[in-house]
Enzyme design. Structure first.
Site, PDB file in Angstrom:
ATOM      1  N   ASP A 111       0.857  -1.189   0.000  1.00 21.00           N
ATOM      2  CA  ASP A 111       0.000   0.000   0.000  1.00 21.00           C
ATOM      3  C   ASP A 111       0.890   1.235   0.000  1.00 21.00           C
ATOM      4  O   ASP A 111       2.007   1.209   0.516  1.00 21.00           O
ATOM      5  CB  ASP A 111      -0.895   0.019   1.242  1.00 21.00           C
ATOM      6  CG  ASP A 111      -1.979  -1.043   1.211  1.00 21.00           C
ATOM      7  OD1 ASP A 111      -2.443  -1.399   0.110  1.00 21.00           O
ATOM      8  OD2 ASP A 111      -2.379  -1.508   2.290  1.00 21.00           O
ATOM      9  N   ASP A 129      -7.020  -1.349  -4.576  1.00 23.30           N
ATOM     10  CA  ASP A 129      -8.087  -0.990  -3.643  1.00 23.30           C
ATOM     11  C   ASP A 129      -8.998   0.076  -4.253  1.00 23.30           C
ATOM     12  O   ASP A 129     -10.225   0.022  -4.105  1.00 23.30           O
ATOM     13  CB  ASP A 129      -7.503  -0.443  -2.332  1.00 23.30           C
ATOM     14  CG  ASP A 129      -6.657  -1.454  -1.582  1.00 23.30           C
ATOM     15  OD1 ASP A 129      -6.897  -2.672  -1.719  1.00 23.30           O
ATOM     16  OD2 ASP A 129      -5.740  -1.021  -0.854  1.00 23.30           O
TER      17      ASP A 129
END
Length: 157
Positions: A111, A129
């Protein structure tokens, strides 16, 4: 077929951005892009959104395979109608596969998108995401619009 190209582009962009971050930043390094709002922060997540179910890789493998199967089934079922629904499905598929690749090869997800929205430090996320969120939102909107169009119509007409 064209919707699978959207899926492929999402996967490529997701993996390229994750590779760039992982190759050029140490874990937890952060670069401010827009002061007070947007940072690129190198982070790893062994769970789902907001770190829930941390370390439960077997669950993510099972759920992802099921989701991929369902999405491909519905993409085939609706391939000749509802273009925006298909874009939503393609986005979900691309996001699911993008994070699945990380989970299989790294046992964690890379991330890096770090936002502070109106004082709320949003959990760090990635391109996959984002694609999942956009895809699910599109599917819900299309379903609601379709439901509103059909509301009040007699099914037997």
């Amino acid at each position: 077929m064209k919707y699978y190209i959207i899926t492929l582009l999402i996967i490529i962009f997701d993996q390229a951005t994750k590779w760039t971050v992982a190759s050029n930043m140490n874990l937890y390094d952060s670069v401010e892009v827009i002061p007070g709002f947007f940072w690129i922060t190198s982070h790893r997540n062994t769970g789902a959104a907001w770190g829930i179910l941390e370390g439960q890789m077997w669950l993510f493998y099972i759920v992802t395979v099921i989701v991929i199967g369902i999405i491909v089934y519905y993409m085939q079922l609706y391939k000749d109608s509802y273009p925006w629904l298909m874009v939503g499905f393609a986005s979900i598929l691309g996001g699911a596969i993008g994070n699945f690749i990380d989970r299989i090869f790294l046992q964690k997800v890379i991330d890096f998108i770090d936002l502070n929205i109106f004082g709320y430090d949003f959990p760090i996320f990635n391109v996959a995401d984002s694609a999942l969120t956009v895809g699910v939102t599109l599917v819900i909107i299309i379903m609601l619009i379709d439901e509103m169009k059909n509301k009040g119509k007699n099914v037997n007409e």
